[in-house]
Write an enzyme that holds these catalytic residues in place. Structure first.
Site, PDB file in Angstrom:
ATOM      1  N   CYS A   2       0.840  -1.195   0.000  1.00  0.00           N
ATOM      2  CA  CYS A   2       0.000   0.000   0.000  1.00  0.00           C
ATOM      3  C   CYS A   2       0.884   1.256   0.000  1.00  0.00           C
ATOM      4  O   CYS A   2       1.933   1.274   0.625  1.00  0.00           O
ATOM      5  CB  CYS A   2      -0.946   0.115   1.186  1.00  0.00           C
ATOM      6  N   ARG A  27       3.898  -0.360  -4.891  1.00  0.00           N
ATOM      7  CA  ARG A  27       3.684  -0.878  -3.539  1.00  0.00           C
ATOM      8  C   ARG A  27       2.396  -1.689  -3.414  1.00  0.00           C
ATOM      9  O   ARG A  27       2.150  -2.331  -2.399  1.00  0.00           O
ATOM     10  CB  ARG A  27       3.624   0.290  -2.543  1.00  0.00           C
ATOM     11  N   TRP A  74      -2.720  -2.767  -1.554  1.00  0.00           N
ATOM     12  CA  TRP A  74      -2.379  -4.188  -1.643  1.00  0.00           C
ATOM     13  C   TRP A  74      -3.211  -4.836  -0.550  1.00  0.00           C
ATOM     14  O   TRP A  74      -2.961  -4.638   0.642  1.00  0.00           O
ATOM     15  CB  TRP A  74      -0.888  -4.406  -1.400  1.00  0.00           C
ATOM     16  N   ASN A 100      -1.611   2.713   5.599  1.00  0.00           N
ATOM     17  CA  ASN A 100      -0.745   1.612   5.206  1.00  0.00           C
ATOM     18  C   ASN A 100      -0.344   0.897   6.489  1.00  0.00           C
ATOM     19  O   ASN A 100       0.141   1.535   7.413  1.00  0.00           O
ATOM     20  CB  ASN A 100       0.476   2.170   4.463  1.00  0.00           C
ATOM     21  N   GLY A 101      -0.572  -0.420   6.514  1.00  0.00           N
ATOM     22  CA  GLY A 101      -0.237  -1.184   7.711  1.00  0.00           C
ATOM     23  C   GLY A 101      -1.361  -2.146   8.046  1.00  0.00           C
ATOM     24  O   GLY A 101      -2.233  -2.396   7.212  1.00  0.00           O
ATOM     25  N   GLU A 475      17.998 -17.093  -7.390  1.00  0.00           N
ATOM     26  CA  GLU A 475      17.546 -15.772  -7.818  1.00  0.00           C
ATOM     27  C   GLU A 475      16.998 -15.816  -9.253  1.00  0.00           C
ATOM     28  O   GLU A 475      16.006 -15.162  -9.562  1.00  0.00           O
ATOM     29  CB  GLU A 475      18.709 -14.764  -7.688  1.00  0.00           C
ATOM     30  N   LYS A 479      13.204 -14.756 -10.203  1.00  0.00           N
ATOM     31  CA  LYS A 479      12.850 -13.742 -11.204  1.00  0.00           C
ATOM     32  C   LYS A 479      11.788 -14.286 -12.149  1.00  0.00           C
ATOM     33  O   LYS A 479      10.817 -13.625 -12.456  1.00  0.00           O
ATOM     34  CB  LYS A 479      14.076 -13.306 -12.049  1.00  0.00           C
ATOM     35  N   GLU A 482       8.339 -14.782 -10.374  1.00  0.00           N
ATOM     36  CA  GLU A 482       7.718 -13.506  -9.981  1.00  0.00           C
ATOM     37  C   GLU A 482       6.972 -12.852 -11.142  1.00  0.00           C
ATOM     38  O   GLU A 482       5.892 -12.322 -10.961  1.00  0.00           O
ATOM     39  CB  GLU A 482       8.806 -12.506  -9.547  1.00  0.00           C
ATOM     40  N   HIS A 498      18.949 -36.002  -5.195  1.00  0.00           N
ATOM     41  CA  HIS A 498      18.135 -36.213  -3.999  1.00  0.00           C
ATOM     42  C   HIS A 498      16.709 -35.726  -4.210  1.00  0.00           C
ATOM     43  O   HIS A 498      16.050 -35.278  -3.269  1.00  0.00           O
ATOM     44  CB  HIS A 498      18.766 -35.500  -2.799  1.00  0.00           C
ATOM     45  N   LYS A 597       6.230  -4.446  -3.947  1.00  0.00           N
ATOM     46  CA  LYS A 597       7.675  -4.280  -3.851  1.00  0.00           C
ATOM     47  C   LYS A 597       8.154  -4.234  -2.410  1.00  0.00           C
ATOM     48  O   LYS A 597       9.208  -4.736  -2.075  1.00  0.00           O
ATOM     49  CB  LYS A 597       8.096  -3.007  -4.580  1.00  0.00           C
TER      50      LYS A 597
HETATM   51  C1  G6P Z   1       9.532  -8.172  -1.932  1.00  0.00           C
HETATM   52  C2  G6P Z   1      10.032  -7.688  -3.268  1.00  0.00           C
HETATM   53  C3  G6P Z   1      11.387  -8.318  -3.574  1.00  0.00           C
HETATM   54  C4  G6P Z   1      12.364  -8.028  -2.452  1.00  0.00           C
HETATM   55  C5  G6P Z   1      11.811  -8.443  -1.098  1.00  0.00           C
HETATM   56  C6  G6P Z   1      12.655  -7.900   0.037  1.00  0.00           C
HETATM   57  O1  G6P Z   1       9.254  -9.532  -2.002  1.00  0.00           O
HETATM   58  O2  G6P Z   1       9.102  -8.000  -4.279  1.00  0.00           O
HETATM   59  O3  G6P Z   1      11.875  -7.779  -4.780  1.00  0.00           O
HETATM   60  O4  G6P Z   1      13.537  -8.725  -2.694  1.00  0.00           O
HETATM   61  O5  G6P Z   1      10.498  -7.912  -0.908  1.00  0.00           O
HETATM   62  O6  G6P Z   1      12.565  -6.498   0.008  1.00  0.00           O
HETATM   63  P1  G6P Z   1      13.675  -5.532   0.561  1.00  0.00           P
HETATM   64  O7  G6P Z   1      13.149  -4.168   0.294  1.00  0.00           O
HETATM   65  O8  G6P Z   1      13.791  -5.842   2.016  1.00  0.00           O
HETATM   66  O9  G6P Z   1      14.932  -5.830  -0.172  1.00  0.00           O
END
Ligand code: G6P
Length: 602
Positions: A2, A27, A74, A100-101, A475, A479, A482, A498, A597
């Site tokens: 949010c 956000r 969100w 937000n929260g 990673e 990606k 996501e 395994h 994000k």
């Molecule tokens: C969310 C974002 C990711 C990020 C993670 C940690 O999941 O979508 O891209 O890596 O949060 O966020 P930070 O701001 O703590 O790196």
């Protein structure tokens, strides 16, 4: 999660608020809404879906007003819908709030308010705040807010307006980010500084417990914390609004991928002096006495932490544990003496990371933040801060913040090694070349696009790597899932027998990270095992490795660099591959479904 904005100052509030929300849309984008005070009334517009939907609802209405608030959501409590969208109002449509929260005791509060006759229209936790404000409102919205927050358990960043106060916004923060910008004729509240950059670079980072009263033109500002009046500390920031624009790229993600060489180079220039690495930021940390390091982070930041574990152990010889912050915060940690916690976070606002940091601090462990956002909650909670200087990252899928975090992990490893009298000068010299190799790989984007075109229909992917390439496998898989929603799993290749090998058949795409390394032969054996089971293999290899090209069709050759830096280089083709697969599948690259994000709630 949010984003909120609140603006006081003359102007077209529909444009100002919607532009501001657009900059915060990363956000959350389930729904959006704005509210302004005009002609002694609250004018409220809200709509399920992205901000462009809200824009249609607002249309060309004249919303020139002095105060307005806005929200991009969100969803946590209550599905995305028009009625669950913010702003929320009280029964009399006098007061509007954006939040937000999460209000953890909202059910109890809601029942109490219903018993007093309040009528609720949404399923959100936030609506209790509007009704509590109504309960406490005796003509002064600031006093009402101060009373209201006494009843709230949980996290909040709030901006509140009242139809009775056409030149006043009040705000409060606890546990969720809130920044205030001070422009010549405007005061702006926002969840992060990007909307503020539309007007000014002067910002005040609000602290937990702050309650703010802003009123009049020119505005007078009062900040209280625990009923004590606080001095206003203004910071000048060096970010630029152009960083929050796509600048000709079709998506922020592609733009941010392109920015990586510049960021890596900048970090090297900041921290490498001749053959030494310098970190004046660490002057208050007892580096010489360090016996153990704990690295925490979430998502992509955790993967950077894993690379940090490998390189700090390898170069500095200090034992390192790395774990996701959401696990650390509830673990029965037995913290060793003379240890340091390194908390990695792009935003500096991830709830689990902040909670884990608090636990370490309670155990007496010093915390070093590796963070991209100056003034964020993490940077203020930490004992020392190293900034990643990646600039504003908008795309939900992190790219440049990740490689910046990696660069810092290497530089830190070299710094710690030098502190222990180890000779890493040749590695430091080699690190200066990495950014140009990263540029070369980005130039290979058409090849990656082609590869993505041939593989975007696969139903699932396996990413395999060993040692330093294991975090890259994690990673790379992250990606892809996501932004393209294809199930993808990253695995240490040595664990293949395994379990994951059972998945392999001609319908499974397997990305094998097999660039030069001391463990290359082992990886090559894994590739043969996958081939024998007819998996569809994509290989990352180092240019000059001709034999692999003779045997396999889909090989992406990467420039030869010192293999110690393979995580920084090898992730680039995987970012590009994920990007082009998502584009080929018609996915919303910058705003993938269900994600946000900044995960500011647990
Ligand atoms: C969310 C974002 C990711 C990020 C993670 C940690 O999941 O979508 O891209 O890596 O949060 O966020 P930070 O701001 O703590 O790196």
């Amino acid at each position: 999660m949010c984003g909120i904005v609140g603006i006081l100052g003359p102007g077209d509030k529909s444009k100002e608020l919607i532009d501001g929300l657009s900059l915060l849309e990363y956000r959350g984008y389930d729904s959006a809404g704005i509210c302004v005070v005009k002609d002694d009334k609250l004018l409220l517009f809200k709509k399920k879906g992205k901000i462009k939907g809200l824009q249609k609802v607002v249309g060309r209405k004249d919303l020139s007003a002095v105060v307005g608030i806005g929200h991009t959501r969100w969803a946590t409590h209550g599905e995305p819908s028009d009625k669950n969208s913010h702003p929320h109002t009280d029964c009399t449509n006098t007061i509007a709030v954006v939040h937000n929260g999460i209000i953890e005791n909202y059910l109890e509060l809601k029942q109490g308010l219903i018993d007093k006759g309040h009528k609720f229209v949404s399923e959100t936790d936030t609506e209790v705040i509007a009704h509590l404000l109504e309960e406490h409102y005796k003509g002064d919205i600031y006093e009402a807010l101060k009373e209201t927050i006494k009843a709230l358990d949980g996290a909040y960043a709030l901006a509140v307006i009242s139809k009775d106060a056409p030149q006043r916004i009040v705000a409060a923060r606890k546990g969720s980010p809130l920044v205030m910008g001070i422009a010549e004729d405007k005061i702006i509240f926002a969840s992060d500084i990007t909307p503020i950059l539309m007007f000014t670079r002067k910002v005040v980072y609000l602290d937990d417990g702050d309650v703010v009263d802003v009123s009049g033109i020119p505005a007078s500002i009062r900040i209280e914390n625990g009923s004590q009046e606080k001095a206003i500390q203004v910071n000048q920031i060096d970010w630029d609004i152009s960083q929050a624009q796509r600048c000709g790229h079709p998506h922020f993600m592609l733009k941010e991928i392109h920015e990586q060489p510049g960021v890596i180079n900048k970090l090297c220039r900041l921290h490498i002096r001749g053959s030494d690495v310098v970190f004046p930021e660490l002057s208050h940390i007892d580096i010489a006495g360090l016996k153990k390091i704990y690295i925490i982070g979430c998502g992509t930041a955790y993967h950077a932490g894993l690379v940090g574990k490998y390189v700090i152990e390898r170069f500095a010889g200090i034992p390192v544990e790395a774990d996701v912050a959401s696990e650390w915060r509830y673990r029965d940690i037995v913290v060793e003496d003379d240890s340091l916690c390194i908390a990695i976070s792009q935003s500096g606002e991830t709830a689990d990371t902040l909670a884990a940091v608090e636990r370490f601090r309670n155990e007496g462990v010093k915390v070093l933040a590796v963070c991209n956002v100056v003034g964020s909650s993490l940077t203020r909670a930490a004992d020392a801060v190293i900034l990643t200087h990646a600039g504003i990252e908008i795309s939900v899928a992190s790219t440049k913040a990740y490689t910046a975090q990696l660069a810092i992990m290497y530089l830190l490893a070299f710094f710690l090694a030098q502190n222990r009298g180890r000779d890493v000068a040749s590695y430091i010299a080699d690190m200066l070349d990495v950014y140009s190799a990263v540029s070369q790989v980005i130039e290979q984007k058409n090849e990656l696009q082609h590869l993505a075109h041939h593989h975007h229909h696969f139903g699932s992917f396996l990413y395999l790597g060993r040692n330093l390439d294991y975090p890259t496998a994690l990673e790379g898989a992250l990606k892809l899932k996501e932004i393209s929603y294809i199930p993808a799993e990253g695995y240490p290749a040595g664990e293949m027998k395994h379990g994951p090998i059972a998945l392999i058949d001609e319908y499974r795409a397997v990305v094998c990270i097999a660039t030069d390394s001391f463990i290359y032969e082992k990886m090559h054996s894994n590739i043969e095992e996958i081939k024998a089971r007819k998996g569809k293999i994509i290989i990352l290899a180092t240019s000059g490795n001709t034999h692999i090209g003779e045997e396999f069709k889909e090989v992406v050759y990467l420039p030869k660099i010192n293999e110690a830096f393979s995580p920084i280089l090898n992730i680039i083709p995987l970012q590009l591959f994920a990007y082009y697969v998502a584009v080929a599948r018609g996915c919303d690259v910058d705003q993938p479904r269900n994600l946000a994000k900044s995960v500011t709630v647990e």
